[in-house]
Scaffold this motif. Structure first.
Motif, PDB file in Angstrom:
ATOM      1  N   ASN A 270      -6.400   3.845 -12.919  1.00  0.00           N
ATOM      2  CA  ASN A 270      -5.751   2.549 -12.740  1.00  0.00           C
ATOM      3  C   ASN A 270      -5.687   2.018 -11.320  1.00  0.00           C
ATOM      4  O   ASN A 270      -5.265   0.881 -11.106  1.00  0.00           O
ATOM      5  CB  ASN A 270      -4.327   2.621 -13.307  1.00  0.00           C
ATOM      6  CG  ASN A 270      -4.322   2.831 -14.799  1.00  0.00           C
ATOM      7  OD1 ASN A 270      -4.603   1.932 -15.565  1.00  0.00           O
ATOM      8  ND2 ASN A 270      -4.009   4.062 -15.214  1.00  0.00           N
ATOM      9  N   PHE A 271      -6.095   2.808 -10.336  1.00  0.00           N
ATOM     10  CA  PHE A 271      -6.119   2.354  -8.953  1.00  0.00           C
ATOM     11  C   PHE A 271      -7.461   2.714  -8.317  1.00  0.00           C
ATOM     12  O   PHE A 271      -8.011   3.782  -8.586  1.00  0.00           O
ATOM     13  CB  PHE A 271      -4.987   2.991  -8.132  1.00  0.00           C
ATOM     14  CG  PHE A 271      -3.606   2.574  -8.550  1.00  0.00           C
ATOM     15  CD1 PHE A 271      -3.074   1.357  -8.142  1.00  0.00           C
ATOM     16  CD2 PHE A 271      -2.840   3.391  -9.365  1.00  0.00           C
ATOM     17  CE1 PHE A 271      -1.808   0.966  -8.529  1.00  0.00           C
ATOM     18  CE2 PHE A 271      -1.563   3.013  -9.764  1.00  0.00           C
ATOM     19  CZ  PHE A 271      -1.050   1.791  -9.342  1.00  0.00           C
ATOM     20  N   GLY A 272      -7.979   1.827  -7.490  1.00  0.00           N
ATOM     21  CA  GLY A 272      -9.242   2.088  -6.801  1.00  0.00           C
ATOM     22  C   GLY A 272      -9.202   1.564  -5.376  1.00  0.00           C
ATOM     23  O   GLY A 272      -8.564   0.541  -5.100  1.00  0.00           O
TER      24      GLY A 272
ATOM     25  N   THR B 182       1.693  -3.008 -13.483  1.00  0.00           N
ATOM     26  CA  THR B 182       3.002  -2.937 -14.128  1.00  0.00           C
ATOM     27  C   THR B 182       3.868  -1.866 -13.494  1.00  0.00           C
ATOM     28  O   THR B 182       5.050  -2.084 -13.216  1.00  0.00           O
ATOM     29  CB  THR B 182       2.833  -2.670 -15.637  1.00  0.00           C
ATOM     30  OG1 THR B 182       2.018  -3.693 -16.214  1.00  0.00           O
ATOM     31  CG2 THR B 182       4.177  -2.626 -16.342  1.00  0.00           C
ATOM     32  N   LEU B 183       3.269  -0.695 -13.247  1.00  0.00           N
ATOM     33  CA  LEU B 183       4.026   0.396 -12.626  1.00  0.00           C
ATOM     34  C   LEU B 183       4.431   0.036 -11.199  1.00  0.00           C
ATOM     35  O   LEU B 183       5.563   0.296 -10.778  1.00  0.00           O
ATOM     36  CB  LEU B 183       3.179   1.671 -12.626  1.00  0.00           C
ATOM     37  CG  LEU B 183       3.918   2.976 -12.319  1.00  0.00           C
ATOM     38  CD1 LEU B 183       4.976   3.252 -13.367  1.00  0.00           C
ATOM     39  CD2 LEU B 183       2.932   4.137 -12.253  1.00  0.00           C
TER      40      LEU B 183
ATOM     41  N   TYR C 207      10.173  -4.397  -8.300  1.00  0.00           N
ATOM     42  CA  TYR C 207      10.335  -5.686  -7.628  1.00  0.00           C
ATOM     43  C   TYR C 207      11.315  -6.524  -8.449  1.00  0.00           C
ATOM     44  O   TYR C 207      11.049  -6.856  -9.604  1.00  0.00           O
ATOM     45  CB  TYR C 207       9.002  -6.418  -7.505  1.00  0.00           C
ATOM     46  CG  TYR C 207       7.984  -5.723  -6.631  1.00  0.00           C
ATOM     47  CD1 TYR C 207       8.291  -4.569  -5.918  1.00  0.00           C
ATOM     48  CD2 TYR C 207       6.694  -6.228  -6.494  1.00  0.00           C
ATOM     49  CE1 TYR C 207       7.350  -3.940  -5.116  1.00  0.00           C
ATOM     50  CE2 TYR C 207       5.741  -5.608  -5.693  1.00  0.00           C
ATOM     51  CZ  TYR C 207       6.085  -4.455  -5.018  1.00  0.00           C
ATOM     52  OH  TYR C 207       5.158  -3.837  -4.217  1.00  0.00           O
ATOM     53  N   THR C 208      12.449  -6.858  -7.864  1.00  0.00           N
ATOM     54  CA  THR C 208      13.522  -7.500  -8.618  1.00  0.00           C
ATOM     55  C   THR C 208      13.785  -8.929  -8.152  1.00  0.00           C
ATOM     56  O   THR C 208      13.226  -9.383  -7.154  1.00  0.00           O
ATOM     57  CB  THR C 208      14.817  -6.677  -8.494  1.00  0.00           C
ATOM     58  OG1 THR C 208      15.159  -6.562  -7.095  1.00  0.00           O
ATOM     59  CG2 THR C 208      14.648  -5.290  -9.080  1.00  0.00           C
TER      60      THR C 208
ATOM     61  N   MET D  87       0.834  -1.205   0.000  1.00  0.00           N
ATOM     62  CA  MET D  87       0.000   0.000   0.000  1.00  0.00           C
ATOM     63  C   MET D  87       0.869   1.256   0.000  1.00  0.00           C
ATOM     64  O   MET D  87       0.552   2.238  -0.681  1.00  0.00           O
ATOM     65  CB  MET D  87      -0.945  -0.011   1.202  1.00  0.00           C
ATOM     66  CG  MET D  87      -2.029  -1.077   1.134  1.00  0.00           C
ATOM     67  SD  MET D  87      -3.216  -0.801  -0.215  1.00  0.00           S
ATOM     68  CE  MET D  87      -4.187   0.553   0.468  1.00  0.00           C
ATOM     69  N   ARG D  88       1.959   1.243   0.758  1.00  0.00           N
ATOM     70  CA  ARG D  88       2.875   2.386   0.766  1.00  0.00           C
ATOM     71  C   ARG D  88       3.520   2.560  -0.615  1.00  0.00           C
ATOM     72  O   ARG D  88       3.685   3.684  -1.096  1.00  0.00           O
ATOM     73  CB  ARG D  88       3.965   2.203   1.826  1.00  0.00           C
ATOM     74  CG  ARG D  88       3.521   2.517   3.241  1.00  0.00           C
ATOM     75  CD  ARG D  88       4.711   2.757   4.168  1.00  0.00           C
ATOM     76  NE  ARG D  88       5.610   1.609   4.211  1.00  0.00           N
ATOM     77  CZ  ARG D  88       5.475   0.597   5.055  1.00  0.00           C
ATOM     78  NH1 ARG D  88       4.468   0.593   5.924  1.00  0.00           N
ATOM     79  NH2 ARG D  88       6.332  -0.413   5.036  1.00  0.00           N
ATOM     80  N   ASP D  89       3.879   1.422  -1.228  1.00  0.00           N
ATOM     81  CA  ASP D  89       4.475   1.491  -2.570  1.00  0.00           C
ATOM     82  C   ASP D  89       3.526   2.162  -3.554  1.00  0.00           C
ATOM     83  O   ASP D  89       3.951   2.959  -4.397  1.00  0.00           O
ATOM     84  CB  ASP D  89       4.816   0.079  -3.065  1.00  0.00           C
ATOM     85  CG  ASP D  89       5.982  -0.546  -2.320  1.00  0.00           C
ATOM     86  OD1 ASP D  89       6.711   0.201  -1.626  1.00  0.00           O
ATOM     87  OD2 ASP D  89       6.160  -1.781  -2.424  1.00  0.00           O
ATOM     88  N   ILE D  90       2.241   1.825  -3.457  1.00  0.00           N
ATOM     89  CA  ILE D  90       1.249   2.421  -4.360  1.00  0.00           C
ATOM     90  C   ILE D  90       1.143   3.923  -4.125  1.00  0.00           C
ATOM     91  O   ILE D  90       1.120   4.719  -5.068  1.00  0.00           O
ATOM     92  CB  ILE D  90      -0.131   1.744  -4.172  1.00  0.00           C
ATOM     93  CG1 ILE D  90      -0.067   0.285  -4.627  1.00  0.00           C
ATOM     94  CG2 ILE D  90      -1.216   2.495  -4.944  1.00  0.00           C
ATOM     95  CD1 ILE D  90      -1.292  -0.532  -4.266  1.00  0.00           C
ATOM     96  N   LYS D  91       1.095   4.316  -2.862  1.00  0.00           N
ATOM     97  CA  LYS D  91       0.939   5.739  -2.520  1.00  0.00           C
ATOM     98  C   LYS D  91       2.138   6.575  -2.921  1.00  0.00           C
ATOM     99  O   LYS D  91       2.014   7.777  -3.179  1.00  0.00           O
ATOM    100  CB  LYS D  91       0.688   5.884  -1.028  1.00  0.00           C
ATOM    101  CG  LYS D  91      -0.687   5.413  -0.585  1.00  0.00           C
ATOM    102  CD  LYS D  91      -0.871   5.561   0.920  1.00  0.00           C
ATOM    103  CE  LYS D  91      -2.243   5.062   1.357  1.00  0.00           C
ATOM    104  NZ  LYS D  91      -2.427   5.157   2.822  1.00  0.00           N
ATOM    105  N   THR D  92       3.314   5.950  -2.967  1.00  0.00           N
ATOM    106  CA  THR D  92       4.536   6.713  -3.258  1.00  0.00           C
ATOM    107  C   THR D  92       5.006   6.553  -4.707  1.00  0.00           C
ATOM    108  O   THR D  92       6.142   6.899  -5.032  1.00  0.00           O
ATOM    109  CB  THR D  92       5.682   6.281  -2.311  1.00  0.00           C
ATOM    110  OG1 THR D  92       5.899   4.861  -2.426  1.00  0.00           O
ATOM    111  CG2 THR D  92       5.332   6.619  -0.863  1.00  0.00           C
ATOM    112  N   LEU D  93       4.144   6.038  -5.574  1.00  0.00           N
ATOM    113  CA  LEU D  93       4.529   5.874  -6.976  1.00  0.00           C
ATOM    114  C   LEU D  93       4.800   7.214  -7.651  1.00  0.00           C
ATOM    115  O   LEU D  93       5.621   7.315  -8.556  1.00  0.00           O
ATOM    116  CB  LEU D  93       3.434   5.125  -7.744  1.00  0.00           C
ATOM    117  CG  LEU D  93       3.362   3.613  -7.533  1.00  0.00           C
ATOM    118  CD1 LEU D  93       2.127   3.032  -8.208  1.00  0.00           C
ATOM    119  CD2 LEU D  93       4.616   2.936  -8.063  1.00  0.00           C
TER     120      LEU D  93
END
Length: 216
Positions: free
Chosen positions: A49-51, A74-75, A80-81, A33-39
């Motif tokens: 693209n996000f809901g 994708t974004l 993630y490696t 969730m933090r990753d999504i918020k800090t994109l």
């Protein structure tokens, strides 16, 4: 991992959830969730693209989660490696492709269905059925078809899908279900044109329905 076709805004899209991403990539959900918020993507991209969704955790507490489209996913997972992460990315993208192909097929069936419904409506209007049923012939025949194919009428199907009367019920049918409904509507339309009445048609489609009931 799970890719679904759901209503996203005003249209159907292939999506996955932050919960599924967290589980698949073995990350804490709050980190995802933090990753999504800090994109740092634009407001327009975020909206498309996000809901936001919610879920109940193991202690039955309401928690926040997120649904995302292929572009959002994708974004998000771009950073993630590792070999394991790459395999998961490839598997997700493959699933997105499958579901988006299914969605395209479904949209084609929805377009075909417009002409089929128009033909049935015209056949009913030109027969005595619509007048005999006081203008409710189309809804009566539609319920007859739904009951034969799904074992439920339109109201019962709406309750099953959890949707209101303003939403289009057929948006919730799969491609195969749409094909089955439209095939039955074509048959009914032809029988009405031949002068058959409701009771005759109901008995005929029940006796000749090779599909039997579909689990909607």
């Amino acid at each position: 991992m799970l890719i679904e076709i759901v209503k996203f805004g005003r249209e159907e899209r292939a999506i996955c959830t932050s919960l599924d991403v967290a589980e698949t990539f073995e990350k804490a959900h709050d980190k995802v969730m933090r990753d999504i918020k800090t994109l740092g993507c634009s407001e327009k991209f975020n909206a498309a693209n996000f809901g936001d969704i919610s879920y109940s955790d193991s202690m039955n507490r309401k928690q926040k989660a997120c649904v995302m489209t292929r572009d959002g996913f994708t974004l998000l997972v771009m950073s993630y490696t590792g070999e394991r992460a790459m395999k998961f990315k490839e598997a997700y993208i493959k699933q997105f492709n499958v579901m988006e192909d299914a969605l395209r097929g479904k949209l084609i069936e929805r377009q075909k269905g417009i002409a089929v419904r128009q033909a049935l409506t015209k056949a009913l209007q030109q027969s005595n059925e619509d007048a005999r049923m006081h203008g409710h012939a189309y809804s009566n025949y539609t319920n007859c078809i739904y009951k034969e194919l799904f074992g439920l009428n339109a109201i019962q199907l709406r309750n099953k899908f959890g949707i209101g009367s303003r939403e289009n019920l057929r948006d919730y049918f799969s491609q195969e279900e749409l094909k089955a409904v439209q095939s039955m509507e074509c048959l009914v339309s032809g029988l009405v044109d031949c002068g058959w009445e409701y009771t005759q048609i109901k008995e005929f489609i029940h006796a000749n329905n090779t599909r039997r009931q579909i689990a909607a």
